[in-house]
Design an enzyme around this catalytic site. Structure first.
Site, short mmCIF file in Angstrom:
data_model
loop_
_atom_site.label_atom_id
_atom_site.label_comp_id
_atom_site.label_asym_id
_atom_site.label_seq_id
_atom_site.Cartn_x
_atom_site.Cartn_y
_atom_site.Cartn_z
N TYR A 151 7.20 11.41 17.74
CA TYR A 151 7.96 10.58 16.82
C TYR A 151 9.29 10.05 17.13
O TYR A 151 10.22 9.94 16.11
CB TYR A 151 7.97 11.64 15.64
CG TYR A 151 8.14 11.20 14.01
CD1 TYR A 151 7.06 10.45 13.77
CD2 TYR A 151 9.41 11.31 13.46
CE1 TYR A 151 7.24 10.02 12.10
CE2 TYR A 151 9.33 10.98 12.14
CZ TYR A 151 8.46 10.24 11.49
OH TYR A 151 8.36 9.96 10.46
N ARG A 188 0.88 -1.16 0.06
CA ARG A 188 -0.14 -0.05 0.06
C ARG A 188 0.91 1.40 0.05
O ARG A 188 2.27 0.85 0.08
CB ARG A 188 -1.11 0.08 1.34
CG ARG A 188 -0.19 -0.03 2.49
CD ARG A 188 -1.27 -0.39 3.47
NE ARG A 188 -0.65 -0.93 4.90
CZ ARG A 188 -0.10 -0.07 5.76
NH1 ARG A 188 -0.40 1.15 5.71
NH2 ARG A 188 0.41 -0.82 6.72
N GLY A 189 0.03 2.43 -0.14
CA GLY A 189 0.68 3.75 0.28
C GLY A 189 1.93 3.99 -0.77
O GLY A 189 1.89 3.66 -2.24
N LYS A 208 15.10 6.93 11.60
CA LYS A 208 15.34 7.39 10.16
C LYS A 208 16.51 8.23 10.27
O LYS A 208 17.23 8.15 9.07
CB LYS A 208 14.18 8.44 9.65
CG LYS A 208 12.93 7.75 9.54
CD LYS A 208 12.75 6.85 8.51
CE LYS A 208 11.37 6.45 8.17
NZ LYS A 208 11.46 5.55 7.11
N ASN A 215 8.42 -10.10 7.40
CA ASN A 215 8.73 -8.92 8.49
C ASN A 215 10.23 -8.69 8.30
O ASN A 215 11.08 -9.31 8.70
CB ASN A 215 8.59 -9.33 9.96
CG ASN A 215 9.04 -8.41 10.86
OD1 ASN A 215 9.30 -7.24 10.68
ND2 ASN A 215 8.86 -8.89 12.05
N ALA A 271 4.11 -7.20 5.35
CA ALA A 271 4.14 -8.01 6.41
C ALA A 271 2.73 -8.68 6.91
O ALA A 271 2.85 -9.62 7.27
CB ALA A 271 4.75 -7.14 7.63
N THR A 279 -1.32 9.26 3.83
CA THR A 279 -1.34 7.96 3.72
C THR A 279 -2.01 7.35 4.96
O THR A 279 -2.15 7.96 5.83
CB THR A 279 0.24 7.22 3.30
OG1 THR A 279 0.84 7.36 4.55
CG2 THR A 279 0.68 7.89 2.17
N1 LIG Z 1 3.33 9.22 5.04
C1 LIG Z 1 4.08 9.86 5.46
O1 LIG Z 1 3.89 11.19 5.85
C2 LIG Z 1 5.57 10.13 5.20
C3 LIG Z 1 6.37 11.11 5.13
C4 LIG Z 1 7.65 10.84 4.90
C5 LIG Z 1 8.20 9.51 4.81
N2 LIG Z 1 7.44 8.60 4.77
C6 LIG Z 1 7.95 6.95 4.65
O2 LIG Z 1 7.50 6.48 3.41
C7 LIG Z 1 7.60 5.38 3.57
C8 LIG Z 1 6.11 4.63 3.16
O3 LIG Z 1 5.20 5.28 3.98
P1 LIG Z 1 3.69 5.16 3.95
O4 LIG Z 1 3.13 6.45 4.36
O5 LIG Z 1 3.34 4.79 2.48
O6 LIG Z 1 3.19 4.31 4.96
P2 LIG Z 1 1.89 3.31 5.17
O7 LIG Z 1 0.91 3.44 4.14
O8 LIG Z 1 1.92 2.73 6.51
O9 LIG Z 1 2.67 1.69 4.34
C9 LIG Z 1 3.82 1.12 5.09
C10 LIG Z 1 4.36 -0.31 3.98
O10 LIG Z 1 5.20 -0.88 4.85
C11 LIG Z 1 5.03 -2.32 5.21
N3 LIG Z 1 5.53 -2.66 6.50
C12 LIG Z 1 5.29 -2.14 7.67
N4 LIG Z 1 5.94 -2.86 8.44
C13 LIG Z 1 6.67 -3.99 7.93
C14 LIG Z 1 7.39 -4.92 8.00
N5 LIG Z 1 7.74 -5.29 9.31
N6 LIG Z 1 7.83 -5.76 6.83
C15 LIG Z 1 7.50 -5.41 5.95
N7 LIG Z 1 6.62 -4.59 5.49
C16 LIG Z 1 6.36 -3.74 6.55
C17 LIG Z 1 3.41 -2.22 5.29
O11 LIG Z 1 2.96 -3.62 4.81
P3 LIG Z 1 1.92 -4.19 5.99
O12 LIG Z 1 0.76 -3.51 6.18
O13 LIG Z 1 1.93 -5.61 5.28
O14 LIG Z 1 2.34 -4.49 7.12
C18 LIG Z 1 3.04 -1.15 3.93
O15 LIG Z 1 3.13 -1.60 2.82
C19 LIG Z 1 7.99 5.03 4.84
O16 LIG Z 1 9.40 4.51 4.83
C20 LIG Z 1 7.75 5.97 5.68
O17 LIG Z 1 8.41 6.43 6.70
C21 LIG Z 1 6.04 8.59 4.98
#
Ligand SMILES: NC(=O)c1ccc[n+]([C@@H]2O[C@H](COP(=O)([O-])OP(=O)(O)OC[C@H]3O[C@@H](n4cnc5c(N)ncnc54)[C@H](OP(=O)(O)O)[C@@H]3O)[C@@H](O)[C@H]2O)c1
Length: 248
Positions: free
Chosen positions: A149, A12-13, A156, A60, A34, A187
């Protein structure tokens, strides 16, 4: 030769968007997740609609044994890897004084340790293919205070430091290592923030560029670092935040 990309957390995301953009550019995709099996299978279906192969791997990434098994599967299925996007992230969102050891370990394992041990495995396959590219996704909490955070911000910061170390050691193998750090993106990740509304409001009203960062803004920067034009960029973290981190 058909090229292959692994995107962790692509159920996702932002991870899913990166996977689909890479599929659109002709890569076969390893989709890692995961818990969200349904989401991972949906990503796979979309990759296949683009005419590319999809391998879905539940692992994971906070567990090194699971990482090694995932790379075994990649070797068996494709026998090569050209791109590794370290996107999966998790974290316990609490004030520093309320954090327990298990919260620290959980977050550091998934967000920081995973990069090291995935990169070790990825580099073996990439070296055999003559080189490759690694990009991680970071966030502004690595360099600034963000409420609740602490674990994620520190993880990070470690990820960005590790990016520099890996970049130096892997550059002679023709493997580039960089990161993209983003401002808040709306997201599912944000649903876990106790202060979600406040955070969104601040991003909407204070971002100098006049709007929040969207998933495609992050994906565009990732694709630049994965492309040919960024060849001499080594160990850097590019901030994509519309300028919000420049404010006091
Ligand atoms: N959203 C923001 O505001 C933002 C801003 C800056 C940076 N980011 C970074 O961008 C990246 C993606 O964020 P997002 O917002 O798209 O997050 P998200 O929607 O929460 O998606 C997270 C993804 O990581 C997977 N995941 C979580 N724990 C895991 C594990 N232990 N092993 C394997 N997969 C795992 C989830 O899969 P499952 O559901 O299957 O666990 C999901 O596919 C992250 O690194 C985040 O820190 C996000």
């Amino acid at each position: 030769m058909q090229k292959v990309a692994l995107v962790t957390g692509s159920s996702r995301g932002i991870g899913r968007r990166i996977a689909l953009r890479l599929a659109n550019e002709g890569y076969d995709i390893v989709i890692n997740y995961a818990r969200s099996k349904k989401g991972a299978l949906e990503t796979a279906e979309e990759v296949e609609k683009l005419g590319r192969k999809a391998l879905v791997v539940k692992a994971n990434v906070g567990d090194v044994t699971k990482i090694k098994a995932m790379f075994e599967q990649i070797r068996e299925e494709f026998g090569r890897l050209d791109i590794f996007v370290n996107n999966a992230a998790s974290g316990v969102l609490r004030p520093a004084m309320e954090l327990e050891e298990s919260h620290w370990d959980w977050t550091m394992n998934i967000n920081s340790k995973a990069l090291l041990f995935c990169a070790q495995e990825a580099a073996k396959l990439m070296e055999e293919a003559g080189g490759g590219k690694i990009v991680s996704i970071s966030s502004l909490g690595s360099i600034r205070y963000l409420e609740n955070y602490t674990t994620v911000g520190v993880s990070k910061a470690a990820l960005e430091a590790l990016t520099r170390y890996l970049a130096v050691e892997l550059a002679p193998k023709n493997i580039s290592v960089n990161a993209v750090s983003g401002g808040a993106v709306d997201t599912e990740a944000l649903l876990h923030f106790p202060n979600r509304e406040e955070l969104l409001e601040e991003a909407r009203s204070k971002t100098p560029a006049g709007r929040m960062v969207e998933m495609e803004d992050i994906v565009n920067a990732v694709m630049f670092l994965l492309g040919e034009e960024s060849g001499m960029i080594c160990g850097q973290t590019i901030i994509v935040d519309g300028g919000i981190s420049l404010l006091v």
